[in-house]
Design a protein around this motif. Sequence first.
Motif, short mmCIF file in Angstrom:
data_model
loop_
_atom_site.label_atom_id
_atom_site.label_comp_id
_atom_site.label_asym_id
_atom_site.label_seq_id
_atom_site.Cartn_x
_atom_site.Cartn_y
_atom_site.Cartn_z
N LYS A 127 -15.17 1.61 -5.43
CA LYS A 127 -14.27 1.79 -6.57
C LYS A 127 -13.19 2.82 -6.24
CE LYS A 127 -17.43 0.58 -10.35
NZ LYS A 127 -18.18 1.10 -11.53
N GLU A 128 -13.60 3.92 -5.62
CA GLU A 128 -12.65 4.97 -5.29
C GLU A 128 -11.64 4.48 -4.27
OE1 GLU A 128 -12.76 9.74 -4.19
OE2 GLU A 128 -14.55 8.50 -3.92
N ARG A 129 -12.13 3.75 -3.29
CA ARG A 129 -11.22 3.23 -2.27
C ARG A 129 -10.29 2.17 -2.83
NH1 ARG A 129 -12.46 0.05 3.26
NH2 ARG A 129 -10.82 -1.30 2.50
N THR A 130 -10.83 1.32 -3.70
CA THR A 130 -10.01 0.29 -4.33
C THR A 130 -8.87 0.91 -5.14
OG1 THR A 130 -11.91 -1.21 -4.46
CG2 THR A 130 -10.02 -1.68 -5.91
N LYS A 131 -9.19 2.03 -5.81
CA LYS A 131 -8.16 2.74 -6.56
C LYS A 131 -7.05 3.21 -5.63
CE LYS A 131 -7.47 6.95 -9.29
NZ LYS A 131 -8.12 8.19 -9.78
N ALA A 132 -7.41 3.75 -4.49
CA ALA A 132 -6.41 4.21 -3.52
C ALA A 132 -5.59 3.04 -2.99
CB ALA A 132 -7.10 4.94 -2.37
N GLU A 133 -6.24 1.93 -2.71
CA GLU A 133 -5.53 0.77 -2.18
C GLU A 133 -4.54 0.22 -3.21
OE1 GLU A 133 -8.86 -1.64 -1.17
OE2 GLU A 133 -8.96 -0.90 0.88
N ASN A 134 -5.00 0.11 -4.45
CA ASN A 134 -4.11 -0.39 -5.51
C ASN A 134 -2.90 0.53 -5.70
OD1 ASN A 134 -5.79 -2.55 -5.95
ND2 ASN A 134 -6.89 -1.58 -7.63
N GLU A 135 -3.16 1.84 -5.60
CA GLU A 135 -2.08 2.81 -5.74
C GLU A 135 -1.06 2.64 -4.63
OE1 GLU A 135 -1.55 7.66 -5.67
OE2 GLU A 135 -3.42 6.79 -6.38
N ALA A 136 -1.56 2.49 -3.40
CA ALA A 136 -0.65 2.33 -2.27
C ALA A 136 0.18 1.06 -2.39
CB ALA A 136 -1.45 2.32 -0.97
N LEU A 137 -0.47 -0.03 -2.78
CA LEU A 137 0.23 -1.31 -2.87
C LEU A 137 1.26 -1.33 -3.99
CD1 LEU A 137 -2.76 -3.75 -2.27
CD2 LEU A 137 -0.90 -3.23 -0.70
N SER A 138 0.96 -0.62 -5.10
CA SER A 138 1.86 -0.66 -6.25
C SER A 138 3.01 0.32 -6.14
CB SER A 138 1.07 -0.37 -7.54
OG SER A 138 0.54 0.94 -7.52
N LYS A 139 2.82 1.43 -5.42
CA LYS A 139 3.84 2.48 -5.39
C LYS A 139 4.76 2.43 -4.17
CE LYS A 139 2.50 4.30 -9.23
NZ LYS A 139 1.76 5.55 -9.31
N PHE A 140 4.27 1.94 -3.05
CA PHE A 140 5.09 1.98 -1.85
C PHE A 140 6.09 0.83 -1.83
CE2 PHE A 140 1.67 4.30 0.83
CZ PHE A 140 1.81 5.39 0.01
N PRO A 141 7.31 1.09 -1.36
CA PRO A 141 8.30 0.01 -1.24
C PRO A 141 7.75 -1.14 -0.39
CG PRO A 141 9.31 2.14 -0.88
CD PRO A 141 7.84 2.38 -0.93
N SER A 142 8.07 -2.35 -0.78
CA SER A 142 7.49 -3.51 -0.12
C SER A 142 8.38 -4.11 0.96
CB SER A 142 7.18 -4.60 -1.17
OG SER A 142 8.36 -4.98 -1.85
N ASN A 143 9.57 -3.56 1.13
CA ASN A 143 10.51 -4.16 2.08
C ASN A 143 10.58 -3.41 3.40
OD1 ASN A 143 11.68 -1.91 1.02
ND2 ASN A 143 13.74 -2.78 0.80
N ARG A 144 9.55 -2.63 3.66
CA ARG A 144 9.55 -1.85 4.90
C ARG A 144 8.56 -2.44 5.89
NH1 ARG A 144 7.23 2.53 4.27
NH2 ARG A 144 6.37 2.20 2.22
N GLU A 145 8.77 -2.16 7.16
CA GLU A 145 7.86 -2.66 8.17
C GLU A 145 7.27 -1.52 9.00
OE1 GLU A 145 9.73 -5.58 10.53
OE2 GLU A 145 9.89 -7.05 8.92
N ALA A 146 8.10 -0.72 9.61
CA ALA A 146 7.59 0.30 10.52
C ALA A 146 8.19 1.66 10.24
CB ALA A 146 7.84 -0.10 11.96
N GLU A 147 8.29 2.01 8.95
CA GLU A 147 8.80 3.33 8.60
C GLU A 147 7.63 4.19 8.14
OE1 GLU A 147 13.19 2.59 6.91
OE2 GLU A 147 11.60 1.64 5.78
N SER A 148 7.66 5.44 8.51
CA SER A 148 6.49 6.28 8.28
C SER A 148 6.50 6.90 6.89
CB SER A 148 6.44 7.40 9.33
OG SER A 148 7.59 8.19 9.25
N VAL A 149 5.29 7.05 6.34
CA VAL A 149 5.10 7.67 5.03
C VAL A 149 4.25 8.92 5.21
CG1 VAL A 149 4.19 7.39 2.70
CG2 VAL A 149 5.18 5.43 3.89
N LEU A 150 4.72 10.02 4.66
CA LEU A 150 3.94 11.25 4.67
C LEU A 150 3.24 11.35 3.32
CD1 LEU A 150 3.33 13.81 6.33
CD2 LEU A 150 5.20 14.92 5.13
#
Length: 609
Positions: free
Chosen positions: A492-515
Motif C-alpha cells: 500500500k505504501e509503495r503503491t501510494k508512492a508510485e501513484n504520486e510519481a505517475l500523477s505528478k511528474f511530467p509525462s513528456n520526458r525521457e531521460a531528464e533527471s529528477v531530484l
Amino acid sequence: MIVSFLLLVLLILIGIIVSFIIDKDVEDTLPPFIFGFLIILYLLAILKKPHHSFELSVVGFIAVYVIYVIKFKKIIPNFGEIKEKLFHGHIGFLVYLITIVLMFVLYGTHVVNNWDDFHFNATFARDLYEFRGMPVGWKSATGYKTYKPLMQLFYNWGFQGARAYIEPLMFQYKIFLIYTACLPIFKRIDSVFGLLKKICVAVMSVIIPYLFLYEVVDSLSMDCYMGIITAYCIVTIVFESKHDWFYYARIVLSLSALVLVKSSAIMFVAICFGVLFVTLISDEENRKKISTVMAPIIGIFIIVMGFWLSWKVFCDRNGNTTYLNNALSESIRNGFELKWYAKDTFLGCIRNLATLNLNLSKFGMTFLVAFVITLLIALFIIRKNDGSRLAKLSYFVIFGGFIPYFAVLLYTYLFVFEEWEALEFSSYDRYIGTYAVILLYVVFYHLTKDSKRFTMLTAILTLLCIATLNYPVLNNGLNPKAYEASRTDIVKERTKAENEALSKFPSNREAESVLLIVPKGQSVYSRGLAYAAIPYVTSEVALDLIDTDIRTELENRMNTSSFSYVYFCDEMDAESIKSCDALILDGSPCESGTVYRFNKEQMGFEKAN
C-alpha cells in the motif's frame, strides 16, 4: 512468468549441449557455463551494448548448437545419449531441476520493498532496461559506489527476452544463480551410499542458502551468491583431482564472475588463491619446480584482477567516480581517526560473533557455533579419513581466512560506515553469514566425499541445520499467500508512492533527471518514490541525510547542473521547505507535491507545466 521461465530452460538446454560438446557431466558443465555467460553480459555492458545482450546471446546459442551439429553430425542426441547424460546416475541433477521449478513458482509473487533493492539492486536493473543501455554519469538513478552490476545485467537479459520489466523475475533469477552454483552438492546425491545419506544431501542442497542469510528470502542482495561462488571455487580447487584445462577453466570463470558480483568479493578471491596455492604445492612434483605452481596462479591472477579493475576504468571514463566509497577514501586521508562510538562498535562486533543468530531465528546458529561445528567436523574428517597435507593446508587457509576478513569488517564499521550503521551493526548478520555459508558448503561437501562413511554424522548435521531454519521468515517469504499478507502494508505504501510519481511528474520526458526531496526516514514510501520515478532518472535527498538545510543542498546540486527537475513530495510539510522559497523564480512559496523545472540560466526553479 512463463516466458521468463522458458528463458532459464533455454539457458539450461544450451548448457547441456555444451556438456555434450566437451564430453563432461552436465552438473560439472552448467555452473562454469553460467559464469561464462554472465561475464559475456558484463563485457557487452562495459562496451555499452547491454541493450543488445539478448539478441547477441541468441546468436551465441545458435553457434553452440551449430558446433554440436558439426561435431556429432546429428540434429539432436538419440534417446540413449540423453538418458545417459540426464537420467542414468544423475538423480542430483533432477533434484536440482525440481528445486528450480519449485522456487520459480514460490518467488512468483515477490516485489521490491527494501532499501538496498530500491537503492541499487533493483533500480539499476530497471535503469538498464528502461534506457536500453548502461546508465552513466548523471543519467544513473543510483550511485555505483563499490557495487558491481553482474547480477543486474542478468536480470536485464531476462527483461529483454520477456520484453517487459518483471519484478519477480529478479528474485527468481537470483535463486537460479545460487542453486546452479550449488550443483556440486546436488551431484553428491548420486555418489553417496545409502538412502538416508542421499536424503540428507538432497535436503542440505536445498536449504543451505537459507541457513545463515534470511535476507535471501525477500531481498536481491548479492552476498549469498558471492559466498556460494566462493565455496564452489574452493570445492573445485581442492576436490577435483584431475588438473586439466577444464579444471583451470572452472577456476578462472568462477573467480572472474566472483569479482564482478561485488567489490568486497576481492577478499574471498584472496582466500581462493590461498587454497589454490596450497593445493598446487601439495603435489610433490610441483614442489620441485616452483614455476609449475606460480605460472597458473599468476596467469589466473592477471585475468581476475583485470576484470576487477575493469569496472574502475569504466566508471572513471564515464563520469561515475564513486568506484571507491567516498567514506573509505576519506577515512584513509584522515589517518584512521576513531569516532566516539568506536569502543562500543568494536566490542559489539566481537560479542555478536557469539550472540547473534545469523538468520535471526530463535534457535538459529551464531557464527561462533557455526564456526566451531564446521571446524570440528573438518578435523574429524582429517583424522578419520583424509589426513593428507592438502586437506590440512586447505582448511588452515579456509578457516584462518576469517581473521583478515573479520579485520576488514571491523575497519569498515569503525572508519567507513556512518554513525547509525556502526551503532546498529547494519547488515552485520549478512556479512558474517556469508562466511558461515562458505564453511558449511565446503565442509559438508567433504563430509559426503567418502560415500560409505560418516552417515550418522551427516544425518546429525542435517537435522541440526533443519532445526535452526527460520521457519516464520521462510513461510512469509516462500508461501505466496503468507507473503502477500505480510506485505499488505508495504505494498500500500509503495503503491501510494508510485501513484504520486505517475500523477505528478511530467509525462513528456525521457531521460531528464529528477531530484526528489523526501521526508525524514527510510520508509518504503520515500525509497519507493525514487524507484517509481523510473524511467525518469532520479536521485533522492532525505532530511535525515542533510539535516534540515534543504536550500544549501539544492544550491550545491544547482552548481553541478546535474538535474532538470526537483520534486518536493506530498509528505513534505511547508515549514521544512520554507527555506527554499528564495529559489523559486516567480517569488511564490515553495509548495509540497509540486514539480519544479530547474532553470539553468537563472539558477532557480519554476513550476513545470
